[in-house]
Scaffold this active site. Structure first.
Site, PDB file in Angstrom:
ATOM      1  N   HIS A 168       0.848  -1.185   0.000  1.00  0.00           N
ATOM      2  CA  HIS A 168       0.000   0.000   0.000  1.00  0.00           C
ATOM      3  C   HIS A 168       0.886   1.239   0.000  1.00  0.00           C
ATOM      4  O   HIS A 168       1.986   1.234   0.564  1.00  0.00           O
ATOM      5  CB  HIS A 168      -0.898   0.054   1.247  1.00  0.00           C
ATOM      6  CG  HIS A 168      -2.151  -0.752   1.142  1.00  0.00           C
ATOM      7  ND1 HIS A 168      -2.763  -1.330   2.239  1.00  0.00           N
ATOM      8  CD2 HIS A 168      -2.930  -1.082   0.086  1.00  0.00           C
ATOM      9  CE1 HIS A 168      -3.845  -1.974   1.860  1.00  0.00           C
ATOM     10  NE2 HIS A 168      -3.963  -1.835   0.554  1.00  0.00           N
ATOM     11  N   CYS A 264      -2.206   2.839   9.072  1.00  0.00           N
ATOM     12  CA  CYS A 264      -3.179   1.822   8.663  1.00  0.00           C
ATOM     13  C   CYS A 264      -4.352   1.737   9.630  1.00  0.00           C
ATOM     14  O   CYS A 264      -5.469   1.385   9.236  1.00  0.00           O
ATOM     15  CB  CYS A 264      -2.511   0.448   8.570  1.00  0.00           C
ATOM     16  SG  CYS A 264      -1.335   0.290   7.220  1.00  0.00           S
TER      17      CYS A 264
END
Length: 705
Positions: A168, A264
Site C-alpha cells: 500500500h 493503517c
C-alpha cells in the site's frame, strides 16, 4: 487539541492474523497476541485522541482486518470513495464502512465491483491540499485513479509500487505538514520517483533507509506538527525534530504482523476542500486487440508483462480462445498508463508484437508537416525492423523501405498515397510525418503449432548465440541455406572486418565470392587494405601469413599497397592493369560483385574506392542491402551494427566473432532470424567452405544388402 481534525478507528476486538494476503502475514498466522494488540491499539488511540477527535466504527466478527480503517475509503470534504478490496478476505468489510459513512452524512461513491481500490491506504493527500498521491501496482488498479479525479475534483498523481513488502502507498509514503514528504524511494519505480522529485523540492524530501522502512516509519499519522509512528531511528527522529516536528513513538508490533502500523489503523475523515484545486486526469487508457496463438506462443503473457513492467495497468475485456488445434485466439485488452509519455512507450512496444486497435476504434494516422529540413515533428513515430502498415484514408498502407530508427513519411503519388521510411537527415520541409502510435500496426502471420515445433532445415527461428560445441552443426545449416539461395538466384551480403584477413580467412571468402555465394561485400577501408597487402606482399599487418612471423619493415606494407592502388586510380583499375591478381577484392572485381568501403577517422590512405563521406556511405550500404535474403557479419562490430539497423525483419543474419559480447550485441536486435556464433572467423569460413564442398560433391550411393 486540533478540534477540526477527526479520525476514524476500529477497536481490535476481533483482530488476528487469520490468512496471508501480504508478505508480512507469512509465518504469523494466529501468532498475534490479542491482549498485547488491544494494549497497543489503546495507546495509539489515546495519543491521537489527545490531539484530535476520534470516532469509532463498530468491529465485526469474521473481519479481523477491519481494524485497519485507512482502507475504508478516501474522504475529501463530504464525499467519500468507498474501497473495493482486491482480496475476498476483506471484501466483507465494505458494507459496514459504507453504513458508517452514510450514517455520518457523507456522499458515498462506489467503484465498479471488479475495479480494486483500497482507500486511503493507496491514496494520500498532499497536506497542503494541492493534489492527491495515488498508488497502484499491488492492491489498487490504475484505472481507479480517473474516478478519484472526477468524483473528488482533484489532481491525481499516480505512483507505481514495485516492492511487495510495501503493498500500500501508506506503508512507504507519508505527506507531512508544510509540504514535507517522508518516503522510501526504492518502493517506487523510476518514473514515480522522478514525479515525486518534480513535485516536492529536495529540501522537503525526507528519504528514509530500509531499516526505518521495514519498521513502517512512513506509516505515520501526521497531526499538524506531530508525527505518530511505530518506531524510528535516532537519525530520522533528529532530522524530523530539526525541521519542527514532534515525533511520538508508540509500539505497534502486533499489527506489523499483519502488515500495518499507525497510519493503517486510522482514517482521517476531515480533509478540507480547496476552491482553487481541480481535477486533471493524466491517466490514459486505450484498447488493443491481439490475435494469433496467444497462449501457446506466449504472446498474451508477453503483452501483459510488457504493460506492467513499463508502469502500466491492464484489464482483459474479451478473450476468445481458439477451440481447434489450428485455431487462433483473439483478445481485447484495456491498457492504462499514468502519463501520455508512458502510454506511448507501452503502445510502441505492443505494436511491435502485433497489437492493433479494435476494428471499431481503428483510425487514420496523425501526421504533422516538417517545418525544418532534417528535423521531425515532436512525438514522431520511430520505426522498427518489423514490417509496418499505417492507416491512411481508412485503408492499411504498407510502409516501404522498412528499417529501424527512421520516421514514416506519407506522400501522394499518381497511384495514391504511399508511406515510406525516411531518415531524419533526409526529411524536407513539407513532408508529412506520422506522429504518435494511432493507426499503426506490425502485421504478423499466425504461426501454427506444427511450424513452431518442426525442425526446420535452417533453424534461424530459434535466434541465439552458439558456442563452440555447436559451431559445426550451425555451419552445416548455413551452408545448406547458402546453397539454396544461390541456386534460386537470391542475394547474400557479407559485411567483414580485417580480422577475416588476419585469421587466414581471405582464401575462403575469395572462394565464396568466386563460386557465386556472395553477391555484395560491405566493409571499411581496412579489410580492403589488408586483403590487398596479403595478395601483393604475403603479409597482413606486416605478419607473414604463411609462417606467422613479423617481416622486417612489414609495418610499412599496408601504406605501400595503399600508395600502389592510389597510383592505379582504383581497385578495379589495379586488377585491369595486372597489379592485383588475387584476393577478396580481386574476386569482387572479376566476378562483378559490388562492394562499398565506408571510411572512418582512423583510416590510412585511404584507398581511392573508400567513401569518406559517411552520409553517402550509409546511403550506398542501404542501396546494396535491398533484396538481401541473408547477411553474414564477419568480425566487424561497427559496420555490422550499421547494417543491422538498415535491415528489415525477415532477413537471416549470421554474426561471427571470437568475442561473445560482440556476438550477443549483434544478434540481440529483436529479430528472431538472427544467430550468433562465437568462434574464430577464419575457422568459421574454413568450415563453411568444407560444408559447401560436401553439398556440391558427387553423391555416393551405398546399396544395402
Amino acid at each position: 487539541m486540533a478540534e477540526t481534525i477527526r479520525f476514524l478507528m476500529c477497536a481490535p476486538d476481533h483482530y488476528d492474523v487469520d490468512y496471508v494476503i501480504n508478505p508480512w502475514m507469512e509465518g504469523n498466522i494466529h501468532k498475534s497476541s490479542r491482549d498485547r494488540a488491544v494494549e497497543q491499539w489503546q495507546k495509539l488511540y489515546r495519543v491521537i485522541k489527545d490531539r484530535a477527535i476520534v470516532e469509532l466504527v463498530p468491529p465485526q466478527k469474521g473481519w479481523p482486518d477491519m481494524v485497519f480503517t485507512a482502507n475504508a475509503g478516501l474522504v475529501l470534504g463530504n464525499n467519500v470513495v468507498l474501497s473495493r478490496f482486491l482480496h475476498k478476505e476483506r471484501q466483507g468489510e465494505e458494507p459496514y464502512f459504507k453504513q458508517w459513512f452514510e450514517e455520518n452524512g457523507f456522499a458515498v461513491y462506489e467503484l465498479p465491483q471488479d475495479l480494486p481500490f483500497e482507500g486511503a491506504g493507496d491514496a494520500l493527500f498532499d497536506r497542503e491540499g494541492r493534489w492527491l498521491w495515488a498508488g497502484y501496482g499491488f492492491r489498487t488498479e490504475l484505472d481507479s485513479h480517473p474516478y478519484l479525479a472526477k468524483w473528488l475534483d482533484i489532481e491525481v498523481l499516480s505512483l507505481r509500487l514495485v516492492d511487495e513488502r510495501f503493498y500500500h502507498l501508506d506503508t512507504c509514503f507519508c505527506p507531512l505538514t508544510g509540504g514535507y514528504l517522508l518516503y522510501y524511494p526504492p518502493a517506487f519505480d523510476s518514473y514515480s520517483n522522478r514525479l515525486i522529485e518534480l513535485r516536492v523540492p529536495a529540501e522537503k524530501r525526507i528519504a528514509i533507509d530500509e531499516p526505518d522502512a521495514v519498521n513502517f516509519a512512513c506509516n505515520a499519522v501526521n497531526i499538524n506538527s506531530t508525527i505518530v509512528l511505530n518506531k524510528a531511528s535516532d537519525s530520522l527522529k533528529q532530522r524530523l525534530t530539526e525541521i519542527g516536528f514532534e515525533v511520538i513513538e508508540t509500539p505497534l508490533t502486533e499489527f506489523l504482523k499483519a502488515g500495518g502500523a499507525a497510519k493503517c489503523l486510522t482514517l482521517r475523515v476531515t480533509e478540507p476542500v480547496l476552491d482553487y484545486v481541480h481535477a486533471n486526469e493524466p491517466v490514459e487508457s486505450r484498447i488493443i486487440r491481439l490475435e494469433g496463438h496467444l497462449l501457446d506462443a506466449g504472446i498474451m503473457n508477453q503483452a501483459l508483462d510488457l504493460v506492467v513492467e513499463n508502469g502500466g495497468s491492464f484489464k482483459v475485456l474479451n478473450f476468445n480462445l481458439g477451440i481447434e488445434r489450428q485455431s487462433t485466439s483473439s483478445a481485447e485488452v484495456r491498457v492504462s498508463a499514468p502519463s501520455h509519455e508512458i502510454m506511448e512507450d507501452i503502445m510502441t512496444q505492443l505494436i511491435e508484437i502485433g497489437a492493433v486497435a479494435p476494428p471499431q476504434e481503428v483510425c487514420d494516422v496523425n501526421t504533422e508537416v516538417v517545418t525544418q529540413d532534417g528535423v521531425a515533428p515532436d512525438d514522431f513515430y520511430v520505426t522498427t525492423i518489423y514490417p509496418t502498415e499505417v492507416r491512411v484514408n481508412c485503408e492499411w498502407v504498407k510502409v516501404q523501405k522498412q528499417r529501424m530508427d527512421a520516421a514514416i513519411v506519407v506522400e501522394p503519388t499518381p497511384d495514391g498515397l504511399t508511406a515510406r521510411c525516411k531518415l531524419l537527415r533526409d526529411l524536407k520541409v513539407g513532408d508529412r510525418v506520422i506522429v504518435g502510435v494511432e493507426g499503426i500496426r506490425n502485421p504478423r502471420k499466425p504461426e501454427s503449432r506444427e511450424q513452431r515445433n518442426s525442425h526446420q532445415e535452417f533453424a534461424f527461428m530459434s535466434g541465439g548465440v552458439s558456442s563452440e560445441r555447436r559451431v559445426e552443426l550451425v555451419v552445416e545449416q548455413i551452408a545448406w541455406e547458402l546453397r539454396k539461395i544461390r541456386d534460386r538466384g537470391g542475394k547474400v551480403v557479407v559485411t567483414a572486418g580485417p580480422v577475416v584477413i588476419h585469421t587466414g580467412g581471405a582464401q575462403h571468402l575469395s572462394r565464396l565470392i568466386r563460386e557465386g555465394y556472395v553477391h555484395v561485400l560491405l566493409g571499411g577501408n581496412a579489410i580492403a587494405v589488408h586483403d590487398i597487402e596479403q595478395a601483393m606482399m604475403g603479409t597482413s599487418l606486416g605478419v607473414d601469413m604463411q609462417r606467422g612471423v613479423p617481416v622486417r619493415g612489414g609495418h610499412r606494407h599496408h601504406l605501400k599497397v595503399i600508395n600502389t592502388i592510389r597510383r592505379c586510380g582504383s581497385i578495379a583499375k589495379a586488377v585491369e592493369q595486372g597489379v592485383l591478381t588475387k584476393g577478396v577484392m580481386y574476386e569482387c572485381v572479376k566476378n562483378n560483385v559490388p562492394f562499398c568501403l565506408a571510411g572512418s577517422i582512423r583510416d590510412d590512405g585511404p584507398l581511392p574506392d573508400t567513401e569518406m563521406d559517411l552520409i553517402k556511405a550509409q546511403a550506398e550500404y542501404a542501396r546494396l542491402l535491398q533484396g538481401a535474403e541473408m547477411i553474414l557479419m564477419l568480425s566487424s562490430m561497427l559496420h555490422s551494427i550499421g547494417v543491422g539497423n538498415m535491415t528489415p525483419a525477415g532477413v537471416k543474419m549470421v554474426c561471427v566473432d571470437i568475442n561473445p559480447a560482440v556476438v550477443t550485441k549483434l544478434s540481440d536486435r529483436g529479430s528472431v532470424e538472427s544467430i550468433g556464433i562465437v568462434t574464430d572467423v577464419g575457422l568459421f569460413l574454413s568450415l563453411l567452405v568444407q560444408q559447401l564442398d560436401k553439398l556440391t560433391s558427387p553423391y555416393h550411393f551405398v546399396p544395402t544388402l
